[in-house]
Design an enzyme around this catalytic site. Structure first.
Site, PDB file in Angstrom:
ATOM      1  N   HIS A 173      -2.017   7.790  -2.156  1.00 54.80           N
ATOM      2  CA  HIS A 173      -3.816   6.207  -2.115  1.00 54.80           C
ATOM      3  C   HIS A 173      -4.633   6.477  -0.949  1.00 54.80           C
ATOM      4  CE1 HIS A 173      -5.156   3.045  -3.167  1.00 54.80           C
ATOM      5  NE2 HIS A 173      -4.497   2.123  -2.183  1.00 54.80           N
ATOM      6  N   GLU A 191      -1.932  -4.093  -5.435  1.00 56.09           N
ATOM      7  CA  GLU A 191      -1.236  -4.317  -4.872  1.00 56.09           C
ATOM      8  C   GLU A 191      -1.224  -5.981  -5.378  1.00 56.09           C
ATOM      9  OE1 GLU A 191       0.073  -2.907  -0.792  1.00 56.09           O
ATOM     10  OE2 GLU A 191      -0.686  -4.908  -0.175  1.00 56.09           O
ATOM     11  N   PHE A 246      -1.583  -9.492   0.281  1.00 53.20           N
ATOM     12  CA  PHE A 246      -1.705  -8.409   0.348  1.00 53.20           C
ATOM     13  C   PHE A 246      -0.232  -8.056   1.178  1.00 53.20           C
ATOM     14  CE2 PHE A 246      -4.479  -5.353  -1.139  1.00 53.20           C
ATOM     15  CZ  PHE A 246      -4.198  -5.507  -2.261  1.00 53.20           C
ATOM     16  N   HIS A 254       0.845   5.228  -2.402  1.00 46.98           N
ATOM     17  CA  HIS A 254       0.766   3.681  -3.031  1.00 46.98           C
ATOM     18  C   HIS A 254       2.416   3.387  -3.627  1.00 46.98           C
ATOM     19  CE1 HIS A 254       0.111  -0.400  -4.579  1.00 46.98           C
ATOM     20  NE2 HIS A 254      -1.466  -0.186  -3.817  1.00 46.98           N
ATOM     21  N   GLN A 258      -1.028   7.702   3.340  1.00 52.24           N
ATOM     22  CA  GLN A 258      -0.019   6.912   2.586  1.00 52.24           C
ATOM     23  C   GLN A 258      -0.174   7.070   1.072  1.00 52.24           C
ATOM     24  OE1 GLN A 258      -3.016   2.757   1.660  1.00 52.24           O
ATOM     25  NE2 GLN A 258      -1.344   2.478   3.396  1.00 52.24           N
ATOM     26  N   ARG A 306       3.298  -0.834   3.025  1.00 48.38           N
ATOM     27  CA  ARG A 306       2.956  -0.059   1.555  1.00 48.38           C
ATOM     28  C   ARG A 306       4.080   1.258   2.015  1.00 48.38           C
ATOM     29  NH1 ARG A 306      -2.685   1.081   0.212  1.00 48.38           N
ATOM     30  NH2 ARG A 306      -3.057  -1.257  -1.161  1.00 48.38           N
ATOM     31  N   LEU A 325      -3.264   3.497 -10.173  1.00 47.13           N
ATOM     32  CA  LEU A 325      -3.443   2.509  -9.440  1.00 47.13           C
ATOM     33  C   LEU A 325      -2.807   1.170  -9.854  1.00 47.13           C
ATOM     34  CD1 LEU A 325      -3.157   1.373  -6.372  1.00 47.13           C
ATOM     35  CD2 LEU A 325      -5.449   0.501  -6.860  1.00 47.13           C
ATOM     36  N   ARG A 331      -2.568   1.664   7.158  1.00 48.02           N
ATOM     37  CA  ARG A 331      -2.813   1.139   6.586  1.00 48.02           C
ATOM     38  C   ARG A 331      -2.692  -0.257   5.945  1.00 48.02           C
ATOM     39  NH1 ARG A 331      -6.622   0.416   1.782  1.00 48.02           N
ATOM     40  NH2 ARG A 331      -5.647   1.924   0.790  1.00 48.02           N
TER      41      ARG A 331
HETATM   42  C1  LIG Z   1      -7.616   2.913  -6.995  1.00 54.30           C
HETATM   43  C2  LIG Z   1      -8.230   3.089  -5.248  1.00 54.30           C
HETATM   44  C3  LIG Z   1      -8.061   1.017  -5.503  1.00 54.30           C
HETATM   45  C4  LIG Z   1      -8.432   0.857  -3.749  1.00 54.30           C
HETATM   46  N1  LIG Z   1      -7.967  -0.076  -3.703  1.00 54.30           N
HETATM   47  C5  LIG Z   1      -8.184  -0.972  -2.507  1.00 54.30           C
HETATM   48  C6  LIG Z   1      -8.464  -2.698  -1.920  1.00 54.30           C
HETATM   49  O1  LIG Z   1      -8.371  -3.076  -3.717  1.00 54.30           O
HETATM   50  N2  LIG Z   1      -9.095  -2.637  -1.425  1.00 54.30           N
HETATM   51  C7  LIG Z   1      -9.003  -2.041  -0.294  1.00 54.30           C
HETATM   52  O2  LIG Z   1      -9.179  -2.713   1.270  1.00 54.30           O
HETATM   53  N3  LIG Z   1      -9.156  -0.717  -0.619  1.00 54.30           N
HETATM   54  C8  LIG Z   1      -8.992   0.036  -1.002  1.00 54.30           C
HETATM   55  N4  LIG Z   1      -8.683   0.857  -2.036  1.00 54.30           N
HETATM   56  C9  LIG Z   1      -9.932   2.188  -0.613  1.00 54.30           C
HETATM   57  C10 LIG Z   1     -10.877   1.487  -0.453  1.00 54.30           C
HETATM   58  O3  LIG Z   1     -11.503   1.308  -2.092  1.00 54.30           O
HETATM   59  C11 LIG Z   1     -11.317   3.213   0.012  1.00 54.30           C
HETATM   60  O4  LIG Z   1     -10.574   3.395   1.112  1.00 54.30           O
HETATM   61  C12 LIG Z   1     -12.789   3.168  -0.277  1.00 54.30           C
HETATM   62  O5  LIG Z   1     -13.654   2.435  -0.679  1.00 54.30           O
HETATM   63  C13 LIG Z   1     -14.096   3.960   0.090  1.00 54.30           C
HETATM   64  O6  LIG Z   1     -15.388   3.918  -0.233  1.00 54.30           O
HETATM   65  P1  LIG Z   1     -16.335   4.849   0.815  1.00 54.30           P
HETATM   66  O7  LIG Z   1     -17.353   4.711   0.731  1.00 54.30           O
HETATM   67  O8  LIG Z   1     -15.027   5.664   2.654  1.00 54.30           O
HETATM   68  O9  LIG Z   1     -15.962   6.629  -0.212  1.00 54.30           O
HETATM   69  P2  LIG Z   1     -16.237   6.713  -1.531  1.00 54.30           P
HETATM   70  O10 LIG Z   1     -16.335   5.060  -2.138  1.00 54.30           O
HETATM   71  O11 LIG Z   1     -14.902   7.677  -2.076  1.00 54.30           O
HETATM   72  O12 LIG Z   1     -17.551   7.190  -1.347  1.00 54.30           O
HETATM   73  C14 LIG Z   1     -18.365   8.765  -0.895  1.00 54.30           C
HETATM   74  C15 LIG Z   1     -18.964   8.789  -1.298  1.00 54.30           C
HETATM   75  O13 LIG Z   1     -19.148  10.632  -0.216  1.00 54.30           O
HETATM   76  C16 LIG Z   1     -19.687  11.001  -1.753  1.00 54.30           C
HETATM   77  N5  LIG Z   1     -19.859  12.475  -1.142  1.00 54.30           N
HETATM   78  C17 LIG Z   1     -18.327  12.814  -1.346  1.00 54.30           C
HETATM   79  N6  LIG Z   1     -18.390  14.572  -0.672  1.00 54.30           N
HETATM   80  C18 LIG Z   1     -20.080  14.754  -0.929  1.00 54.30           C
HETATM   81  C19 LIG Z   1     -20.530  15.875  -0.933  1.00 54.30           C
HETATM   82  N7  LIG Z   1     -19.980  17.124  -0.742  1.00 54.30           N
HETATM   83  N8  LIG Z   1     -21.757  15.679  -1.152  1.00 54.30           N
HETATM   84  C20 LIG Z   1     -22.416  14.831  -0.891  1.00 54.30           C
HETATM   85  N9  LIG Z   1     -21.756  13.740  -1.593  1.00 54.30           N
HETATM   86  C21 LIG Z   1     -20.437  13.748  -0.903  1.00 54.30           C
HETATM   87  C22 LIG Z   1     -19.579  10.754  -2.893  1.00 54.30           C
HETATM   88  O14 LIG Z   1     -20.646  10.729  -3.794  1.00 54.30           O
HETATM   89  C23 LIG Z   1     -19.308   8.751  -2.927  1.00 54.30           C
HETATM   90  O15 LIG Z   1     -20.589   8.433  -3.085  1.00 54.30           O
HETATM   91  C24 LIG Z   1      -8.654   1.389  -3.106  1.00 54.30           C
HETATM   92  C25 LIG Z   1      -8.709   2.895  -3.491  1.00 54.30           C
HETATM   93  C26 LIG Z   1      -8.373   3.602  -4.165  1.00 54.30           C
HETATM   94  C27 LIG Z   1      -8.629   4.987  -4.624  1.00 54.30           C
END
Ligand SMILES: Cc1cc2nc3c(=O)[nH]c(=O)nc-3n(C[C@H](O)[C@H](O)[C@H](O)COP(=O)(O)OP(=O)(O)OC[C@H]3O[C@@H](n4cnc5c(N)ncnc54)[C@H](O)[C@@H]3O)c2cc1C
Length: 586
Positions: free
Chosen positions: A356, A246, A117, A233, A231, A288, A243, A391
């Protein structure tokens, strides 16, 4: 307004929220957890993660190497105590997921497979084909179902936090299908509400990533931290910004400009690693920020390909072969065919850099604690300073797990210490303010501004002024534009006046949140007169450790611009050095 009394309220049911909920339930089944999410948990953005999660597992790797990659990758703006804790806990959490049923891809001998990665100078990214986030989220979701103490509130939109007597005591949320407001009274609140990449026009982020939790904390007096670090990507699919992981480059995909030339060799990121070598030289596996910046330079030199959706270069995977692509990158193939009409087995795929991930977020310490007692934050909405100025891909899925567990432990302890009865009536008065805000938004007529109009002006301004490269002039313009848009926001009018799934209302609330955060991005970037990681200023090209080896804090000041302040970076054993991606592991 309905009242729900709980012990710990968690806003967000993505990877971070679910891991936190499970850890609370495991530590004490008597504690009630309210898990609040604006979408069904499996629709959280974590589900979209493709590439994988980093953690040391192979004999040729070490915790020290993971530490060094993360600290250097973050251009020394990481807090090193946080990084050390993270790399230590990472393998334990990934093994825990294995025990809960996560189907990690394997080596031929049956052991867990790891893939290269960007910015990781050795292979250490665990993966489940190119659907790692889906499998991780599924594993967490199904595990959470075992615990009766976790009560879910799916499709509930959180609006504001409730703070009283100097501590956070709950959250107000709206049931989206009915428009009814709920006052969640809690002994501790954990924000796990994800990132805010949707502030920008071209983003890999799901539509829900509008920074709601970050803005809620910001309004409640918690500063945001390091928001200027956004960031890009390097490989977003042209037109849509979907996306292409990577992992494509990890599996051997290469970047080519309009002449078919592998341009990264001109940007201090060569030569390539001979196949089969465990220690990685960089080229396409550089970090990145560097790869996205290289694209910008190619664009300036006229080496990119003009298209109706902006300039592009190519991600070439044709030499990998159909079998390998189908086994390791099936989703990438499907997405490229469906959304760009290009089969990566046969042709190079058009790509360009895309927003990203937000390195910045709610200011927390190593314990996921914010400065407001009783309020914790974890995952992409938070900034525990693991990621610094840039990151490394695959660190954040692991971050959700490691710090979700840690946030839970601290929130549980805090909740146990709260023995006094909460003042429900006084909290209700505060919750009524959220009700007033919603009523006013819905009922107002004669507005002159549209949500979509303000939103696209905000996104355009951020992209133009606070994109891959920035200057005083572009940032000042963006800062002024955002300030003006915030002034115009009260003149919006909703067209939907109903209570049932009023998406107009949710988009208005999301816009208010994004505008507040957009100003922290622009103003933080304006104040940081240096180049570091993803924050690159054409007018201050060098990193300036003397003045800016500090975290930026932005404090909410209502309608005014944020107050910018600074916070020390924790340096334990790695003194700031040169980020070198020209050779092998250091
Ligand atoms: C396309 C993509 C691919 C990625 N690939 C990778 C990878 O391969 N490896 C890696 O390490 N990282 C990767 N990342 C980054 C990583 O996936 C994210 O940073 C991480 O999953 C975020 O997780 P989280 O639980 O913080 O938020 P999220 O999974 O975004 O969840 C947010 C939660 O908050 C809730 N929420 C938000 N606002 C409100 C509100 N007002 N009221 C109630 N609920 C709310 C939503 O409903 C959701 O349940 C990727 C990101 C993207 C976009």
């Amino acid at each position: 307004m309905e009242l729900i009394k709980t012990d710990i309220a968690i806003v967000g049911a993505g990877g971070a929220g679910l891991r936190t909920a499970i850890a609370v339930a495991e530590s004490n089944p008597d504690l009630k957890v309210a898990l609040i999410s604006k979408v069904y948990p499996m629709r959280s953005h974590t589900c979209a993660a493709e590439g994988g999660a980093a953690g040391v597992i192979k004999p040729d790797d070490s915790l020290e190497l993971h530490f060094n990659d993360t600290v250097g990758g973050g251009d020394w703006l990481t807090d090193q105590d946080v990084v050390e804790y993270f790399v230590n806990e990472a393998p334990k959490e990934l093994l825990q997921l294995e025990h809960w049923g996560c189907p990690w891809s394997r080596e031929p001998n049956g052991s867990v497979g790891v893939r290269p990665f960007g910015g990781m100078k050795i292979k250490r990214t665990w993966f489940a084909a190119d659907k790692s986030g889906f499998h991780i989220l599924h594993t967490l979701f199904q595990t959470s179902l075992k615990y009766p103490s976790i009560e879910r509130f799916d499709e509930f939109f959180s609006i504001d936090l409730l703070t009283m007597d100097g501590r956070c005591q709950g959250v107000v949320a709206m049931e989206m299908k009915s428009g009814r407001l709920f006052q969640f009274q809690a002994k501790a609140v954990v924000l796990a509400s994800g990132g805010a990449g949707r502030m920008f026009p071209f983003s890999t982020n799901g539509a829900i990533k509008t920074g709601d939790g970050t803005a809620m904390a910001y309004r409640a007096g918690v500063p945001t931290k390091d928001m200027e670090f956004v960031q890009y990507h390097p490989t977003g699919l042209l037109a849509t910004g979907i996306l292409l992981t990577e992992g494509c480059r990890g599996e051997g995909g290469v970047l080519r400009n309009k002449d078919g030339y592998r341009y990264l060799q001109d940007y201090g990121m060569g030569p390539e690693t001979p196949l089969g070598e465990p220690v990685l030289k960089t080229m396409e596996l550089g970090p990145r920020d560097r790869l996205s910046q290289a694209f910008w330079h190619e664009q300036q030199k006229g080496n990119t390909i003009p298209t109706p959706w902006g300039d592009s270069t190519h991600l070439d995977m044709t030499h990998l072969g159909e079998k390998h692509i189908d086994e390791r990158l099936p989703l990438v193939r499907e997405l490229s065919i469906t959304y760009a009409g290009v089969d990566p087995v046969k042709e190079p795929v058009p790509i360009r850099p895309v927003v990203h991930y937000m390195m910045g977020g709610i200011h927390t310490d190593i314990d996921a604690k914010t400065p407001v007692p009783g309020l914790y934050a974890v995952g992409e909405c938070a900034c525990a300073s693991l990621n610094g100025a840039n990151r490394l891909g695959s660190n954040s899925l692991t971050e959700l797990l490691v710090f979700g567990k840690r946030a839970a432990g601290n929130a549980v302890q805090f909740a146990r210490e709260q023995t006094a009865e909460a003042d429900t009536t006084a909290l209700r008065e505060q919750a009524d303010k959220a009700l007033d805000k919603v009523r006013e938004l819905v009922q107002k007529s004669g507005g002159t501004e549209s949500i979509a109009g303000l939103r696209s002006e905000m996104a355009k301004s951020l992209e133009e002024g606070a994109g891959i490269y920035r200057t005083e002039e572009t940032l000042q313009k963006t800062s002024d534009t955002i300030a003006e848009l915030r002034k115009r926001y009260p003149a919006i009018e909703l067209h939907d006046k109903s209570n049932v799934f009023n998406t107009d209302l949710f988009q208005a609330l999301e816009l208010e949140n994004m505008l507040a955060l957009a100003q922290t991005v622009a103003d933080g970037a304006l104040a940081r007169k240096e180049s570091r990681g993803s924050h690159q200023r054409l007018d201050y090209e060098a990193r300036d450790d003397e003045t800016y080896l500090k975290h930026t804090l932005a404090y909410y000041q209502g309608k005014e611009a944020p107050r910018i302040d600074y916070h020390d970076v924790v340096i334990t054993k790695s003194k700031p050095g040169v980020r070198d991606y020209s050779g092998g592991a250091k």
